[in-house]
Design a protein around this motif. Structure first.
Motif, PDB file in Angstrom:
ATOM      1  N   HIS A  11       0.813  -1.211   0.000  1.00 41.45           N
ATOM      2  CA  HIS A  11       0.000   0.000   0.000  1.00 41.45           C
ATOM      3  C   HIS A  11       0.849   1.264   0.000  1.00 41.45           C
ATOM      4  CE1 HIS A  11      -3.276  -2.703   0.454  1.00 41.45           C
ATOM      5  NE2 HIS A  11      -2.772  -3.187   1.580  1.00 41.45           N
ATOM      6  N   ALA A  12       2.116   1.115   0.287  1.00 40.83           N
ATOM      7  CA  ALA A  12       2.986   2.290   0.342  1.00 40.83           C
ATOM      8  C   ALA A  12       3.918   2.309  -0.868  1.00 40.83           C
ATOM      9  CB  ALA A  12       3.795   2.258   1.646  1.00 40.83           C
ATOM     10  N   VAL A  13       3.330   2.210  -2.061  1.00 38.53           N
ATOM     11  CA  VAL A  13       4.149   2.105  -3.285  1.00 38.53           C
ATOM     12  C   VAL A  13       5.074   3.301  -3.507  1.00 38.53           C
ATOM     13  CG1 VAL A  13       2.949   0.458  -4.756  1.00 38.53           C
ATOM     14  CG2 VAL A  13       2.078   2.787  -4.554  1.00 38.53           C
ATOM     15  N   GLU A  14       4.681   4.467  -3.016  1.00 39.70           N
ATOM     16  CA  GLU A  14       5.522   5.655  -3.291  1.00 39.70           C
ATOM     17  C   GLU A  14       6.880   5.564  -2.576  1.00 39.70           C
ATOM     18  OE1 GLU A  14       3.361   6.358   0.344  1.00 39.70           O
ATOM     19  OE2 GLU A  14       2.750   5.685  -1.649  1.00 39.70           O
ATOM     20  N   SER A  15       6.953   4.743  -1.533  1.00 38.42           N
ATOM     21  CA  SER A  15       8.221   4.614  -0.815  1.00 38.42           C
ATOM     22  C   SER A  15       8.869   3.243  -1.037  1.00 38.42           C
ATOM     23  CB  SER A  15       7.995   4.831   0.683  1.00 38.42           C
ATOM     24  OG  SER A  15       7.154   3.800   1.177  1.00 38.42           O
ATOM     25  N   LEU A  16       8.536   2.664  -2.188  1.00 36.94           N
ATOM     26  CA  LEU A  16       8.999   1.298  -2.466  1.00 36.94           C
ATOM     27  C   LEU A  16      10.519   1.170  -2.408  1.00 36.94           C
ATOM     28  CD1 LEU A  16       7.487  -1.291  -3.166  1.00 36.94           C
ATOM     29  CD2 LEU A  16       7.828  -0.773  -5.587  1.00 36.94           C
ATOM     30  N   GLU A  17      11.195   2.110  -3.050  1.00 37.17           N
ATOM     31  CA  GLU A  17      12.659   2.037  -3.120  1.00 37.17           C
ATOM     32  C   GLU A  17      13.250   2.102  -1.713  1.00 37.17           C
ATOM     33  OE1 GLU A  17      14.318   4.555  -6.121  1.00 37.17           O
ATOM     34  OE2 GLU A  17      16.283   4.572  -5.143  1.00 37.17           O
ATOM     35  N   GLN A  18      12.711   3.023  -0.900  1.00 36.56           N
ATOM     36  CA  GLN A  18      13.184   3.171   0.473  1.00 36.56           C
ATOM     37  C   GLN A  18      12.913   1.903   1.282  1.00 36.56           C
ATOM     38  OE1 GLN A  18      15.077   5.593   1.780  1.00 36.56           O
ATOM     39  NE2 GLN A  18      15.137   4.129   3.463  1.00 36.56           N
ATOM     40  N   GLN A  19      11.736   1.345   1.084  1.00 43.95           N
ATOM     41  CA  GLN A  19      11.382   0.096   1.779  1.00 43.95           C
ATOM     42  C   GLN A  19      12.347  -1.028   1.445  1.00 43.95           C
ATOM     43  OE1 GLN A  19       7.374  -1.638   2.001  1.00 43.95           O
ATOM     44  NE2 GLN A  19       6.663   0.179   0.934  1.00 43.95           N
ATOM     45  N   ILE A  20      12.612  -1.177   0.140  1.00 44.03           N
ATOM     46  CA  ILE A  20      13.495  -2.285  -0.292  1.00 44.03           C
ATOM     47  C   ILE A  20      14.907  -2.071   0.263  1.00 44.03           C
ATOM     48  CG2 ILE A  20      14.517  -3.469  -2.284  1.00 44.03           C
ATOM     49  CD1 ILE A  20      11.948  -2.798  -3.846  1.00 44.03           C
ATOM     50  N   HIS A  76       0.846  -3.584 -10.169  1.00 39.72           N
ATOM     51  CA  HIS A  76      -0.508  -4.136 -10.342  1.00 39.72           C
ATOM     52  C   HIS A  76      -0.506  -5.654 -10.275  1.00 39.72           C
ATOM     53  CE1 HIS A  76      -1.638  -0.095 -11.161  1.00 39.72           C
ATOM     54  NE2 HIS A  76      -0.781  -0.025 -12.169  1.00 39.72           N
ATOM     55  N   ALA A  77       0.664  -6.246 -10.391  1.00 33.46           N
ATOM     56  CA  ALA A  77       0.752  -7.715 -10.373  1.00 33.46           C
ATOM     57  C   ALA A  77       1.333  -8.189  -9.046  1.00 33.46           C
ATOM     58  CB  ALA A  77       1.620  -8.191 -11.539  1.00 33.46           C
ATOM     59  N   VAL A  78       0.719  -7.725  -7.949  1.00 32.94           N
ATOM     60  CA  VAL A  78       1.277  -8.021  -6.622  1.00 32.94           C
ATOM     61  C   VAL A  78       1.342  -9.518  -6.303  1.00 32.94           C
ATOM     62  CG1 VAL A  78       1.013  -5.909  -5.299  1.00 32.94           C
ATOM     63  CG2 VAL A  78      -0.969  -7.359  -5.685  1.00 32.94           C
ATOM     64  N   GLU A  79       0.421 -10.291  -6.895  1.00 34.79           N
ATOM     65  CA  GLU A  79       0.413 -11.725  -6.549  1.00 34.79           C
ATOM     66  C   GLU A  79       1.690 -12.432  -7.034  1.00 34.79           C
ATOM     67  OE1 GLU A  79      -1.227 -11.325 -10.529  1.00 34.79           O
ATOM     68  OE2 GLU A  79      -1.577 -10.279  -8.643  1.00 34.79           O
ATOM     69  N   SER A  80       2.346 -11.860  -8.050  1.00 34.84           N
ATOM     70  CA  SER A  80       3.558 -12.497  -8.570  1.00 34.84           C
ATOM     71  C   SER A  80       4.818 -11.719  -8.181  1.00 34.84           C
ATOM     72  CB  SER A  80       3.478 -12.605 -10.088  1.00 34.84           C
ATOM     73  OG  SER A  80       3.446 -11.299 -10.640  1.00 34.84           O
ATOM     74  N   LEU A  81       4.715 -11.002  -7.056  1.00 34.18           N
ATOM     75  CA  LEU A  81       5.810 -10.116  -6.656  1.00 34.18           C
ATOM     76  C   LEU A  81       7.140 -10.852  -6.496  1.00 34.18           C
ATOM     77  CD1 LEU A  81       5.910  -7.103  -6.068  1.00 34.18           C
ATOM     78  CD2 LEU A  81       5.595  -7.613  -3.652  1.00 34.18           C
ATOM     79  N   GLU A  82       7.082 -11.992  -5.812  1.00 36.50           N
ATOM     80  CA  GLU A  82       8.314 -12.736  -5.548  1.00 36.50           C
ATOM     81  C   GLU A  82       8.961 -13.179  -6.860  1.00 36.50           C
ATOM     82  OE1 GLU A  82       7.871 -15.596  -2.436  1.00 36.50           O
ATOM     83  OE2 GLU A  82       9.593 -16.770  -3.119  1.00 36.50           O
ATOM     84  N   GLN A  83       8.126 -13.682  -7.770  1.00 33.88           N
ATOM     85  CA  GLN A  83       8.623 -14.131  -9.069  1.00 33.88           C
ATOM     86  C   GLN A  83       9.219 -12.963  -9.860  1.00 33.88           C
ATOM     87  OE1 GLN A  83       9.005 -17.236 -10.195  1.00 33.88           O
ATOM     88  NE2 GLN A  83      10.065 -16.163 -11.842  1.00 33.88           N
ATOM     89  N   GLN A  84       8.519 -11.834  -9.801  1.00 28.34           N
ATOM     90  CA  GLN A  84       9.025 -10.629 -10.481  1.00 28.34           C
ATOM     91  C   GLN A  84      10.396 -10.214  -9.965  1.00 28.34           C
ATOM     92  OE1 GLN A  84       6.750  -6.969 -11.189  1.00 28.34           O
ATOM     93  NE2 GLN A  84       4.993  -8.047 -10.335  1.00 28.34           N
ATOM     94  N   ILE A  85      10.521 -10.181  -8.634  1.00 24.12           N
ATOM     95  CA  ILE A  85      11.790  -9.736  -8.049  1.00 24.12           C
ATOM     96  C   ILE A  85      12.906 -10.710  -8.404  1.00 24.12           C
ATOM     97  CG2 ILE A  85      13.027  -9.257  -5.879  1.00 24.12           C
ATOM     98  CD1 ILE A  85      10.333  -8.295  -4.725  1.00 24.12           C
TER      99      ILE A  85
END
Lengths: 253, 253
Positions: free
Chosen positions: A120-129, B120-129
């Protein structure tokens, strides 16, 4: 007079079999130590694995302190510099900037990131990762004595080690610190600039700066830099050792 | 008779200064080569950096082939095994399972992942990463000759190297392959199981299996395993060399 010389390189263990190391041979430290033995001095010689060692002295005293990793080096230097009066530190060792924190398969890393992200916090994705990558407790415990070779892609995670050279004047403000800087394939001007920055950052008195592309079995081009700029140029390890001997001899007289 | 011996370890360059290597000294390969020189054989000796080398032979012929990395080793072995009849391959070298693909600061890695993810494809997040982590063109080009030490945390990305031992019988099906397996702190039973798996997987005829915790300057405990199980136990490098000499001598007679 007491002189502390560091020589060779450090080994950072990945597991019980694998390690990260560097090209350092310890040849320059050896030549310097052998030359300084002609003076009436006590040399404390801190050296890494695989370093070639100086011959036992005709005069003076040569004390050996073997170390493996950058963390070993830090503790050995702290011990010497906080308990003994050391007149000169000649810090020629090629010290690892990093130590190994852990290793992780790309699948594990992907899983770890995916399960920690707050969608839900996509705008801070880079910081989160970045936070996930840097946080130790998100990582699986490294329990194996030897890494498995099953995974197709592996990440070795390195953390910055404490900077030994920056601690030397904190441990012993009155010592004379001669630091070393190794670059690869740069101009003399660039090498001088980096040496001047190193003097500032590390409270060094002098920096011996050299370029890996100008070092071989017989030659070892280097410049000696003080806060005003280049004060001497050298072409061989023997030249460098003589130059440092002259400096120290002038101070002994 | 032609015998190919590999000894020592491999170096995988991180940059022009740093490398990943292992603890291998080449001592065992040296002792084996020196023992086999008493037979009338030609030895092709493929060795890594820092390996101690066998003395020049009284009888027979000893040819040296220095290599650095696992990729060098692969090409050297391919060249030898596809152009010469080799009766025995004694593959004692500690070969890296991985080579260095690139290095990346944690901030860069976080940026790379964050900008590539499809939210938008959160269900495949792990695979994407995982796909992002594995795809070469997402990574910044490694252009520096020496890594910067500015970043607090660095990831070294390793890719699996081609398995040299698995290619030996493909290059020369009729050769006798003696492989080596090193584990750390395991039971003899476990060591035997791993050796039997290695025979199957690598089409090896014999595996010399040893445990790093049972190797020191004077001792070198090891078991020799064929498809039926343990056929011999050794306690020193001289024992191992004698055992292999007997095997080869029986075949010469």
């Amino acid at each position: 007079m007491h002189i502390l010389i560091t020589a060779g390189g450090t080994d950072e263990k990945i597991d019980d079999v694998r390690k990260i190391t560097n090209q350092a041979t310890g040849r320059l430290g050896k030549v310097i130590a052998e030359r300084l033995q002609h003076e009436q001095v006590t040399i404390h010689y801190v050296y890494g694995p695989n370093a070639v060692l100086p011959k036992s002295p005709a005069n003076g005293t040569l004390l050996f302190y073997p170390i493996q990793s950058v963390n070993d080096l830090y503790h050995q230097m702290e011990q010497l510099l906080t308990t003994k009066k050391i007149d000169y530190v000649i810090h020629s060792m090629a010290v690892s900037d990093y130590y190994v924190k852990n290793s992780i398969a790309s699948e594990q890393l992907a899983h770890m990131i995916a399960t920690q992200i707050d969608h839900h916090a996509v705008e801070s994705l880079e910081q989160q990762i970045d936070t996930i990558l840097k946080t130790n407790h998100f990582y699986p415990e490294q329990t194996d004595k030897k890494l498995s070779s099953d995974t197709e892609q592996l990440f070795i995670r390195l953390n910055k080690a404490p900077k030994v050279i920056q601690s030397i004047k904190k441990w012993q403000p009155a010592t004379t610190l001669i630091g070393f800087k190794l670059l690869v394939g740069v101009s003399e001007e660039h090498l001088t600039q980096v040496a001047l920055q190193s003097i500032q950052k590390n409270q060094a008195d002098l920096i011996l700066a050299n370029d890996l592309e100008k070092i071989n079995d017989t030659e070892h081009h280097a410049i000696l830099v003080d806060p005003t700029g280049i004060i001497e140029r050298f072409e061989t390890r023997q030249d460098i050792a003589s130059g440092l001997q002259s400096l120290i001899h002038a101070n002994l007289a």
